[in-house]
Design an enzyme around this catalytic site. Structure first.
Site, PDB file in Angstrom:
ATOM      1  CG  ASP A  36       5.380   8.248   8.414  1.00  0.00           C
ATOM      2  OD1 ASP A  36       4.795   7.561   8.894  1.00  0.00           O
ATOM      3  OD2 ASP A  36       5.285   7.967   6.904  1.00  0.00           O
ATOM      4  CB  THR A  70      -0.781  -0.243   1.169  1.00  0.00           C
ATOM      5  OG1 THR A  70      -1.552  -0.583   1.714  1.00  0.00           O
ATOM      6  CG2 THR A  70      -2.071   1.327   1.604  1.00  0.00           C
ATOM      7  CB  SER A  73       3.771   4.482   8.456  1.00  0.00           C
ATOM      8  OG  SER A  73       3.442   5.269   8.528  1.00  0.00           O
ATOM      9  CG  HIS A  74       1.611   2.237  11.480  1.00  0.00           C
ATOM     10  ND1 HIS A  74       1.382   2.398  10.148  1.00  0.00           N
ATOM     11  CD2 HIS A  74       0.634   0.605  11.822  1.00  0.00           C
ATOM     12  CE1 HIS A  74       0.631   0.940   9.081  1.00  0.00           C
ATOM     13  NE2 HIS A  74       0.854   0.747  10.136  1.00  0.00           N
ATOM     14  CG  ASP A 107       1.686   9.613   7.065  1.00  0.00           C
ATOM     15  OD1 ASP A 107       2.333   9.147   8.387  1.00  0.00           O
ATOM     16  OD2 ASP A 107       2.173   8.888   5.755  1.00  0.00           O
ATOM     17  NE  ARG A 108      -1.155   5.197   9.774  1.00  0.00           N
ATOM     18  CZ  ARG A 108      -1.352   3.968   9.488  1.00  0.00           C
ATOM     19  NH1 ARG A 108      -1.817   3.916  10.957  1.00  0.00           N
ATOM     20  NH2 ARG A 108      -1.090   2.730   8.476  1.00  0.00           N
ATOM     21  CD  GLU A 147      -5.575   6.537   3.473  1.00  0.00           C
ATOM     22  OE1 GLU A 147      -5.874   5.404   2.416  1.00  0.00           O
ATOM     23  OE2 GLU A 147      -4.829   6.884   3.565  1.00  0.00           O
ATOM     24  CD  GLU A 148      -9.359   2.344   7.595  1.00  0.00           C
ATOM     25  OE1 GLU A 148      -9.344   3.108   8.653  1.00  0.00           O
ATOM     26  OE2 GLU A 148      -8.408   2.583   6.795  1.00  0.00           O
ATOM     27  CB  SER A 149      -5.821   4.013   8.315  1.00  0.00           C
ATOM     28  OG  SER A 149      -5.527   4.873   6.556  1.00  0.00           O
ATOM     29  CG  ASP A 177       2.959   7.966  11.126  1.00  0.00           C
ATOM     30  OD1 ASP A 177       2.617   8.631  11.753  1.00  0.00           O
ATOM     31  OD2 ASP A 177       2.014   7.263  10.273  1.00  0.00           O
ATOM     32  NE  ARG A 210       4.746   1.210   5.368  1.00  0.00           N
ATOM     33  CZ  ARG A 210       4.248   1.737   5.917  1.00  0.00           C
ATOM     34  NH1 ARG A 210       2.851   1.612   6.207  1.00  0.00           N
ATOM     35  NH2 ARG A 210       4.061   2.667   5.441  1.00  0.00           N
ATOM     36  CE  LYS A 262       5.834   7.144   1.071  1.00  0.00           C
ATOM     37  NZ  LYS A 262       4.510   7.612   1.668  1.00  0.00           N
ATOM     38  CB  THR A 265      -7.108   1.405   0.967  1.00  0.00           C
ATOM     39  OG1 THR A 265      -8.153   1.003   1.873  1.00  0.00           O
ATOM     40  CG2 THR A 265      -6.021   0.945   2.617  1.00  0.00           C
ATOM     41  CE  LYS A 293      -1.461   8.266   5.952  1.00  0.00           C
ATOM     42  NZ  LYS A 293      -1.118   7.137   5.287  1.00  0.00           N
TER      43      LYS A 293
END
Ligand code: G16
Length: 564
Positions: free
Chosen positions: A300, A18, A133-134, A302-303, A384-386, A298, A22, A146, A365, A397
């Site tokens: 990195d 996605t 990420s997380h 972005d969340r 996004e829901e995430s 998170d 990773r 990425k 997604t 994001k």
């Protein structure tokens, strides 16, 4: 000193998911593993590879990608274990690939939104983000890489497909033969052969961009009054950004940012801003004498997770509330072009878009699917829901951007988070929402679950389950309205006549076995029924999911491992 060509062989499984590649750190530490992937990126974007790459690529993004020779590349990571070593490798390979300049964050640190900001501001041809990420970090944790393209956003599928194709046939990589590591600790310019390496302050440009979007005076006024706020950086990348923005620039008291020092293993935590993993923040916000507002980000950066006193704002609701309140924020005061959300994200934003008379786009997604819509000026806000929200200011994001957006609204409205959200529900209706994750499922059993349900989809419409009846059931496919590219197999949707919805898909970011995600959504327009317990409201949907997909059987689990 010169370029050395090293013979190599393909490593299996270097298919970006996605959001990039990773894997456990131990996988990345295998000889040539990182180098193969980096060379595959450089080969793909330079168009220097013929045959399978050009054959597998369609669409304008790749065709128009600038040749990296002489261009600028942005490089940074979230500070997790292996970040520093990996950056040295990327720098030496960038020198060998002919880049003219690399902008790298001091200490190797750059949040994902900051990478996007730098690419756009300095006209870089792309960027490399080193992050999982997380996912947890440390020697036994995860690592990731990425590639972002010239618009500052994650490479679209056409590019990731080209990179993957290249990893399967790679036989040589090129690296600058220089053993002394580049000093990343001091801001300044050095050279690596012909490559100019510019170590930049990680926060300067990003913080400056934020001042152009939000009403800093109003937020400063809020933060310097009685209002109490706490932001949890979870020992990940946002610590320095949060201190700079909230404490230095906006005058919040020292200590507003907690867990603010980035650590290679995130202090042993799981830098995922949700009710499970950001539990210390949650305890503060739901405890005695709680602050007015809490947020977490998170690994990195972005969340984001948004909390009020004794109140959790679902990411789907957060997107809808930001959209409905855009007029309070200087950058969006003139209006929104449109809104985009990923398919499993609740339809709360759809109702706001409808009210505003603007378009709503439903994408698969992955933030990469928003890039074309943003570039074409069709949307202003995405979510996004995430736990991801963002706008056209960059092409990722952006966790702290979302926190500033909320602060700007709170500064303007001077109401509590709970009052703002509950008022929103009264206006638009409430979308009760939850995501159930089943982590570490055996991959073959997860695939069997999805295959079994996929085969049942055609027979579901019209079937009754208790009080509910299935209106439609499909395997979500998306055609990008800008470049016409198609992405199929993006999640199984079961829509009910009542307006409720179930979605099942397999995560594209996990590294251990498979993660099944079950997304549950129920719409409640009646203001008298908008403060019920979420689990109770969604229980009938969980029962339907069990009946149609036999989740307990296939996952061999009695209950989800995480509920967000
Ligand atoms: C990434 C992507 C998001 C996606 C999320 C979850 O976020 O950028 O677009 O929603 O993963 O994806 P999945 O459900 O496939 O695991 P991040 O923050 O991990 O980069």
């Amino acid at each position: 000193m010169s370029i050395v060509e090293i013979a190599t062989q393909p490593h299996a499984g270097q298919k970006p998911g996605t959001s990039g590649l990773r894997k456990p750190v131990t996988v990345f530490q295998q000889p040539h593993y990182l180098e193969n992937f980096v060379q595959s990126i450089f080969d793909s974007v330079s168009g220097s590879v013929s045959g399978s790459v050009s054959g597998s690529v369609s669409g304008s993004v790749f065709d128009s990608a600038p040749d990296p020779k002489g261009t600028t590349l942005v490089v940074g990571g979230d500070g997790r274990y292996h970040n520093r070593a990996a950056i040295q490798t990327v720098l030496r390979m960038a020198a060998a690939a002919g880049y003219g300049r690399v902008l790298v964050g001091q200490g190797g640190i750059l949040s994902t939104p900051a990478v996007s900001c730098l690419i756009r501001k300095y006209g870089a041809s792309g960027g490399i983000v080193l992050s999982a990420s997380h996912n947890p970090g440390g020697p036994s944790g995860d690592f990731g890489i990425k590639y972002n393209v010239a618009n500052g956003g994650p490479a679209p599928e056409s590019v990731t497909a080209a990179i993957y194709a290249r990893t399967q046939e790679i036989s040589v990589y090129r690296i600058w033969a220089e053993d002394a590591p580049i000093d990343l600790e001091r801001v300044g310019v050095t050279k690596l052969g012909p490559l100019v390496v510019e170590v930049v302050d990680a926060t300067d440009d990003y913080a400056q961009l934020m001042t152009t979007l939000f009403d800093f005076d109003a937020i400063r006024d809020l933060l310097q009054g009685d209002f109490r706020f706490c932001v949890d950086a979870m020992h990940a990348v946002t610590g320095p950004y949060a201190r700079r923005l909230f404490e230095d620039m906006l005058g919040a008291p020292a200590g507003t940012a907690i867990h603010a020092v980035p650590l290679e293993n995130f202090g042993g935590g799981h830098p995922d801003p949700n009710l499970t993993y950001a539990h210390e923040l949650v305890e503060r916000l739901f405890g005695e004498n709680a602050p007015d507002f809490g947020a977490a980000s998170d690994g990195d950066g972005d969340r984001n997770m948004i909390l009020g006193r004794n109140f959790f704002v679902t990411p789907s609701d957060s997107l809808a509330v930001l959209a409905a309140n855009h007029r309070y924020v200087p950058a969006y005061r003139a209006g929104l072009a449109g809104i985009a959300r990923s398919m499993p994200t609740s339809q709360a934003a759809d109702r706001v878009a409808q009210g505003l008379g603007i378009d709503l786009y439903e994408t698969p997604t992955g933030w990469k699917f928003f890039g074309n819509l943003l570039d074409a000026g069709r949307v202003t806000l995405c979510g996004e829901e995430s736990f991801g929200t963002g706008s056209n200011h960059i092409r990722e994001k952006d966790g702290l951007w979302a926190v500033l957006f909320w602060l700007n609204i709170l500064a303007a409205r001077r109401q509590s988070v709970a009052d703002i959200v509950q008022e929103h529900w009264r206006t638009y209706g409430r979308h009760y929402y939850a995501r159930h994750d089943y982590e570490g499922v055996k991959s073959d059993r997860a695939e069997s679950l999805m295959d079994g349900l996929r085969q049942r989809l055609a027979g579901l419409p019209g079937q009754r389950f208790g009080a509910e009846e299935v209106a439609y059931a499909d395997d979500f496919a998306y055609t990008d309205p800008v470049d016409g590219s198609c992405s199929a197999g993006q999640g199984l949707r079961i829509g009910l006549v009542s307006g409720s919805r179930l979605v099942l898909r397999l995560s594209g970011t996990g590294t251990q076995g498979a993660t099944l995600r079950l997304y549950l959504e129920a719409y409640e327009p009646d203001a008298q029924r908008q403060n019920l317990e979420v689990g109770t409201v969604l229980a009938p949907l969980v029962a339907i999911a069990e009946e149609v997909a036999q989740i307990r059987h296939y996952t061999e689990m009695e209950r989800p491992t995480v509920i967000t």
